[in-house]
Scaffold this active site. Structure first.
Site, PDB file in Angstrom:
ATOM      1  N   GLU A 127      62.902 -13.594   9.166  1.00  0.00           N
ATOM      2  CA  GLU A 127      61.611 -13.247   9.755  1.00  0.00           C
ATOM      3  C   GLU A 127      61.867 -13.129  11.264  1.00  0.00           C
ATOM      4  O   GLU A 127      61.843 -14.122  11.985  1.00  0.00           O
ATOM      5  CB  GLU A 127      60.557 -14.317   9.470  1.00  0.00           C
ATOM      6  CG  GLU A 127      59.169 -13.896   9.921  1.00  0.00           C
ATOM      7  CD  GLU A 127      58.397 -14.972  10.664  1.00  0.00           C
ATOM      8  OE1 GLU A 127      57.266 -14.691  11.082  1.00  0.00           O
ATOM      9  OE2 GLU A 127      58.920 -16.077  10.836  1.00  0.00           O
TER      10      GLU A 127
ATOM     11  N   ASP B  23      62.588 -18.765   8.636  1.00  0.00           N
ATOM     12  CA  ASP B  23      61.363 -18.655   9.421  1.00  0.00           C
ATOM     13  C   ASP B  23      61.668 -18.643  10.918  1.00  0.00           C
ATOM     14  O   ASP B  23      62.594 -19.304  11.389  1.00  0.00           O
ATOM     15  CB  ASP B  23      60.460 -19.846   9.081  1.00  0.00           C
ATOM     16  CG  ASP B  23      59.126 -19.806   9.792  1.00  0.00           C
ATOM     17  OD1 ASP B  23      58.355 -18.881   9.525  1.00  0.00           O
ATOM     18  OD2 ASP B  23      58.868 -20.704  10.616  1.00  0.00           O
TER      19      ASP B  23
END
Length: 637
Positions: A368, A315
């Site tokens: 990401e 993330d």
């Protein structure tokens, strides 16, 4: 209860590796390790707190008396350790850390394997070595197969709100219940992988797991570590991969957690220009400190080792790469060369990817990353960051911006669709319609579509067909597969009752059929990352808002034609060039009555004609449905 003097778990070599940041199985030493010494069963506790004056462990086995059982320093490593006889699995504990200023603070175990159900904050002793895995065939096959060369369709799930239980006060299903329900559902729809929003322990449910404190503890909201092992094992035995979201970018400020763990900025940077995240109010790891980097690298390997995880979706990578991320002038410190790149975070990400890929062949790492940072999915030895895949955030944003337009205006935004092919093969991309696209006032995917109800559903069917036929792997967040009307919230289950309505059931059927088409058609996945697998047939018809392209497999004679009409006007006798003469057959039509909730559709015959077109010697004519897509192939293959 008293401690007992026993040989330390740490050899001099262990301490050396930890000090230089390369003790990759650190989770076998730090934390609460169930151990037998001279026939005496107990637990070995070890924690890193180099600036502490004293450290003790207390818990249910001491009736929570403080300071509890004193721990001893291990050489000059900053590690404190003790062995507690008769301590056992399930016992709760915390560390009492006395700082150099005399302050005494209670901390959860940074390397604890389990914790109480939040909002309670104690760590819990767990032995992770007793579960009997039954996924050897899956693990062996995974290590010999590159998942990037295979069809890949990922179903993103928040476990607490996929389905809920009326029989439990908190409404949560446990891992074992979820295993059976999710596997049956995902197999029925043809998904190849689950991606779980963070399952590591987190204090605030509303953070969805993205503010992690228990990096080595699977959240106790849905059961025990063994229950989660059962979940993964059951997925593997039924052919479903498991990816988890992993958050090494930042951590929350909760007092029982990592923040100022020994009274100093231990895991975080002391300078707020480096150590505080302005967007999320969280703290940023000090990637330049060997022991902190070791903590995170070992954690990534831990999930692969102890829980057999098939992939880590990392993330907020962009926030790690740039020192000035979300910071204004004077709010950040440049690197040693005067630049904005976070050199220490870059080295850390490369180390994680190298270690995961070398120690656990076949495990994916997925970034990401929302910027144009070069080489995110290029191997480290070639100068890249080493990720297996990168989320294509540019494609997602451009595509949604386009599809939000009223069809009458789409002719003025045609380049928002075609631009993705300018850079489509610069990285190994995964195309995401994730939870981020259906929260914070954005509305659900179906609610973002323009027009009346018919047009909304036709647009969504078209959008999904365009996505599945576009180069790149696929990811869809739960609820999107049956067009949930409401924006997602973690506080209730998605709206399963909608499946009683034909339009919603039709979207679900369409997603299932797209997944099955993906699995059966090598042209849709074999060359996802190579320009050899794609060719525009007609990308210039901006006035008609149509696109036509070719997808190829490694076999040059294995190809598909995809045609999309982004207006509500049907195109009769629509002609496109094709790479070979002879009959062609329709494989998929998003306007089929099978999907559109009616008894009507625009399916029709594909007529072969000898007229050259679009740079090919042959062409075909067919009906291109309104707000629809057609996929067809040579009839004789």
């Amino acid at each position: 209860m008293k401690t007992r003097t026993v040989p330390s778990l740490f050899s001099d070599y262990d301490l050396y590796l930890f000090g230089e940041g390369n003790h990759h199985d650190l989770y076998r030493f730090l934390g609460a390790q169930v151990r037998t010494v001279d026939t005496i069963e107990g637990v070995n506790f070890a924690v890193w707190a180099p600036a502490a004056r004293r450290v003790s462990v207390t818990g249910s086995f001491t009736d929570w008396k403080t300071p509890g059982i004193r721990m001893s320093p291990v050489a000059e490593s900053g590690i404190w350790e003790c062995f507690v006889p008769d301590c056992r699995q399930g016992d709760l504990y915390k560390y009492q850390v006395e700082t150099l200023t005399g302050q005494k603070i209670l901390k959860s175990d940074p390397c604890g394997f389990a914790a109480e159900v939040p909002p309670r904050t104690a760590s819990r002793v767990e032995d992770l070595s007793t579960f009997q895995w039954n996924d050897d065939a899956w693990i062996s096959r995974r290590g010999k197969t590159d998942a990037r060369d295979q069809p890949m369709s990922v179903y993103e799930v928040h476990l607490g709100s996929w389905q809920t239980s009326n029989s439990r006060e908190n409404g949560w299903l446990n891992y074992r219940e979820l295993a059976h329900r999710l596997v049956e559902y995902c197999r029925g729809l043809g998904f190849t992988h689950l991606e779980l929003m963070p399952v590591s322990e987190h204090p605030y449910t509303g953070s969805w797991g993205y503010q992690t404190l228990g990096y080595f503890a699977v959240t106790s909201r849905y059961g025990t570590p063994e229950d989660f092992m059962y979940f993964v094992d059951h997925c593997h035995r039924n052919g479903l991969g498991v990816i988890i979201d992993w958050v090494p970018a930042h951590f929350p400020r909760d007092g029982h957690g990592l923040m100022r763990f020994d009274g100093t900025a231990l895991y975080e940077h002391a300078d707020p220009r480096q150590g505080e995240h302005p967007d999320w109010g969280t703290l940023i790891f000090n990637y330049g400190r060997n022991e902190v980097r070791n903590f995170l690298v070992a954690n990534a390997l831990f999930w692969c080792d102890r829980y057999h995880i098939d992939g880590l979706r990392v993330d907020a990578v962009a926030s790690m790469l740039y020192l000035d991320y979300s910071r204004g002038e004077g709010q950040w410190l440049p690197n040693r060369y005067g630049g904005r790149e976070n050199l220490e975070a870059i080295d850390f990400l490369r180390q994680v990817n190298e270690q995961v890929h070398s120690q656990w062949p076949g495990v994916l790492t997925i970034a990401e990353e929302s910027t144009a940072w070069p080489g995110v999915s290029r191997p480290v030895e070639e100068g890249g960051l080493g990720f297996s895949l990168k989320w294509n955030m540019g494609w997602m944003n451009d595509t949604l911006r386009y599809i939000h337009q009223d069809p009458v205006h789409r002719r003025f935004h045609h380049d928002e669709l075609t631009f993705s092919m300018v850079y489509a093969f610069s990285e190994r991309f995964l195309l995401p319609f994730s939870h981020d696209e259906v929260v914070h006032g954005k509305g659900s995917l179906i609610d973002q579509m323009p027009g009346d109800v018919w047009q909304k559903f036709a647009n969504l069917r078209l959008l999904f067909t365009y996505m599945w036929a576009h180069p790149g792997k696929k990811l869809l967040f739960m609820g999107g597969e049956f067009a949930q009307w409401t924006e997602w919230t973690c506080e209730k289950a998605i709206d399963w009752d909608l499946l009683q309505e034909p339009y919603h059931h039709g979207i679900q059927r369409l997603v299932g059929d797209l997944n099955r088409l993906l699995a059966n058609e090598a042209a849709l996945y074999e060359l996802d990352f190579s320009g050899e697998g794609f060719r525009w047939i007609n990308c210039h018809d901006y006035t008609g808002s149509t696109l036509v392209w070719l997808r190829r497999a490694r076999d040059p004679d294995d190809h598909l034609v995809i045609a999309c009409n982004f207006t509500p006007v049907p195109r009769a006798n629509y002609a496109v060039g094709v790479p070979r003469k002879g009959a062609w057959r329709e494989l998929f039509n998003s306007d089929s009555s099978h999907y559109n909730g009616t008894n009507t559709g625009n399916q029709g015959e594909i007529k072969s004609i000898a007229t050259p077109r679009d740079g090919f010697a042959h062409s075909v004519e067919f009906i291109l449905p309104p707000l629809g897509a057609v996929i067809f192939a040579p009839a004789d293959r």
